[in-house]
Design an enzyme around this catalytic site. Sequence first.
Site, short mmCIF file in Angstrom:
data_model
loop_
_atom_site.label_atom_id
_atom_site.label_comp_id
_atom_site.label_asym_id
_atom_site.label_seq_id
_atom_site.Cartn_x
_atom_site.Cartn_y
_atom_site.Cartn_z
N ASN A 134 0.16 -14.66 13.23
CA ASN A 134 -0.26 -16.06 13.38
C ASN A 134 -1.61 -16.31 12.70
O ASN A 134 -1.80 -17.30 11.99
CB ASN A 134 -0.33 -16.41 14.87
CG ASN A 134 -0.66 -17.87 15.09
OD1 ASN A 134 0.06 -18.76 14.64
ND2 ASN A 134 -1.77 -18.13 15.76
N THR A 135 -2.53 -15.37 12.89
CA THR A 135 -3.87 -15.56 12.32
C THR A 135 -3.87 -15.36 10.81
O THR A 135 -4.57 -16.07 10.08
CB THR A 135 -4.87 -14.61 13.01
OG1 THR A 135 -4.76 -14.81 14.43
CG2 THR A 135 -6.29 -14.86 12.57
N ARG B 27 -14.11 1.31 -16.20
CA ARG B 27 -15.39 1.53 -16.86
C ARG B 27 -15.19 1.66 -18.37
O ARG B 27 -14.52 2.60 -18.83
CB ARG B 27 -16.04 2.83 -16.34
CG ARG B 27 -16.57 2.75 -14.93
CD ARG B 27 -17.78 1.85 -14.88
NE ARG B 27 -18.32 1.68 -13.54
CZ ARG B 27 -17.95 0.72 -12.69
NH1 ARG B 27 -17.02 -0.15 -13.02
NH2 ARG B 27 -18.53 0.61 -11.51
N LYS C 108 -9.04 -10.30 1.86
CA LYS C 108 -8.55 -9.11 2.57
C LYS C 108 -8.19 -9.42 4.03
O LYS C 108 -8.61 -8.69 4.95
CB LYS C 108 -9.58 -7.98 2.51
CG LYS C 108 -9.76 -7.37 1.12
CD LYS C 108 -10.42 -6.01 1.18
CE LYS C 108 -10.55 -5.35 -0.17
NZ LYS C 108 -11.58 -5.98 -1.04
N PHE C 109 -7.38 -10.44 4.25
CA PHE C 109 -7.00 -10.79 5.62
C PHE C 109 -6.18 -9.67 6.26
O PHE C 109 -5.22 -9.17 5.67
CB PHE C 109 -6.16 -12.07 5.63
CG PHE C 109 -6.88 -13.31 5.18
CD1 PHE C 109 -8.14 -13.63 5.67
CD2 PHE C 109 -6.28 -14.18 4.28
CE1 PHE C 109 -8.80 -14.78 5.27
CE2 PHE C 109 -6.93 -15.34 3.87
CZ PHE C 109 -8.19 -15.64 4.36
N THR D 135 -8.85 2.42 -2.20
CA THR D 135 -9.04 3.63 -3.00
C THR D 135 -10.22 4.46 -2.49
O THR D 135 -10.43 5.58 -2.95
CB THR D 135 -9.25 3.30 -4.50
OG1 THR D 135 -10.25 2.32 -4.60
CG2 THR D 135 -7.97 2.82 -5.14
N ASP E 231 -11.33 -12.82 -2.61
CA ASP E 231 -11.02 -11.46 -2.13
C ASP E 231 -11.18 -11.44 -0.61
O ASP E 231 -12.15 -10.92 -0.07
CB ASP E 231 -11.99 -10.48 -2.82
CG ASP E 231 -11.65 -9.02 -2.57
OD1 ASP E 231 -10.62 -8.74 -1.94
OD2 ASP E 231 -12.43 -8.16 -3.02
N GLN F 220 -17.97 4.98 -8.92
CA GLN F 220 -16.52 5.09 -9.15
C GLN F 220 -16.23 6.51 -9.67
O GLN F 220 -16.73 6.88 -10.72
CB GLN F 220 -16.04 4.05 -10.18
CG GLN F 220 -16.25 2.60 -9.74
CD GLN F 220 -15.24 2.13 -8.71
OE1 GLN F 220 -14.42 2.91 -8.21
NE2 GLN F 220 -15.30 0.86 -8.36
N GLY G 124 -16.91 -4.92 -12.18
CA GLY G 124 -18.13 -5.51 -11.63
C GLY G 124 -19.35 -5.15 -12.42
O GLY G 124 -19.69 -5.79 -13.42
O1 C5P Z 1 -18.92 -2.69 -9.90
P1 C5P Z 1 -17.53 -2.18 -9.88
O2 C5P Z 1 -16.77 -2.38 -11.18
O3 C5P Z 1 -17.42 -0.78 -9.35
O4 C5P Z 1 -16.83 -3.14 -8.80
C1 C5P Z 1 -15.51 -2.95 -8.41
C2 C5P Z 1 -15.09 -4.03 -7.46
O5 C5P Z 1 -13.78 -3.69 -7.01
C3 C5P Z 1 -15.96 -4.17 -6.21
O6 C5P Z 1 -15.93 -5.55 -5.83
C4 C5P Z 1 -15.24 -3.34 -5.19
O7 C5P Z 1 -15.44 -3.79 -3.88
C5 C5P Z 1 -13.80 -3.54 -5.61
N1 C5P Z 1 -12.92 -2.48 -5.19
C6 C5P Z 1 -13.08 -1.16 -5.58
N2 C5P Z 1 -12.19 -0.22 -5.15
C7 C5P Z 1 -11.19 -0.59 -4.35
C8 C5P Z 1 -11.02 -1.91 -3.96
C9 C5P Z 1 -11.91 -2.85 -4.41
O8 C5P Z 1 -13.99 -0.81 -6.32
N3 C5P Z 1 -10.33 0.29 -3.96
#
Ligand code: C5P
Length: 246
Positions: A74-75, A192, A68-69, A131, A66, A201, A221
């Site tokens: 170029n970079t 969830r 996220k560049f 998000t 993950d 969330q 997560g």
């Molecule tokens: O623990 P949880 O399920 O909330 O983790 C969600 C993962 O998704 C985390 O790594 C979080 O950084 C990532 N994420 C997010 N919402 C986003 C982009 C990434 O929750 N918009």
Amino acid sequence: MKFEIKPQSKIMVALDVDELDQARVILDQIDGTGVTIKVGNQLATYAGWEKVARLVKERGLRFFADTKFKDIPNTVGKSARSITRYQPEFFNIMIDNNQAAIQASIEGREQSLADYHITNRPIILGVTVLTSISDRESQEIYGGSLDQKVLQFASLAAKVGLDGVVCSAKEAQMLRSNQDTEGLLLVTPGIRPDWASHNDQVRSLTPTEALSFGVDYLVIGRPITSPPAKIGGIRKALELILEEVV
Ligand code: C5P
């Protein structure tokens, strides 16, 4: 063209920890399940992508860097070339950027495949609008609503040839029903199961709901890495989710 995705690899476990030792404890319980492990800058900035990649891959798990560049073309291109050397199944770039930067990520990946004789081509995902950004903030930052900007960025990514995007499930429905973006792989956090705490969330969906919206991959997560006591541990939490998805 969409390819078939194995049910277990639809689950992307967010390994949001600080240290390799903490990651090891979690991965040892996930071993052999065939899920995808998403590792971000929290762990890799300290531990290094090489060690992170090895830790995940030596357990036969799929690796999502993950990254996220977001930078000048170029970079972005050179960074894409570098991360491809670790052969992740996925890495990502921010696509609130210009066309040349998105294009450069693809070119960097291809260059790496050629230079280092790599046969596994990583899937590049574009992060549309995070998000965590509200509709009002989208107006302030980008001069348009969330939906407008997500569609705009995803359309550009699809046109340039990116494989997929990271978005919310609400946006997934919109992208799936638009002819410019319908073919993109859709990856969605904020998932969830019924039995899990929502943590921070606010607009979460169950795995079943998200899949019904046309999402391909579910980023999950804390419900897996720190499940409620009644569930009985990391392995059990993952098994319950896999039962729901398969
Ligand atoms: O623990 P949880 O399920 O909330 O983790 C969600 C993962 O998704 C985390 O790594 C979080 O950084 C990532 N994420 C997010 N919402 C986003 C982009 C990434 O929750 N918009």
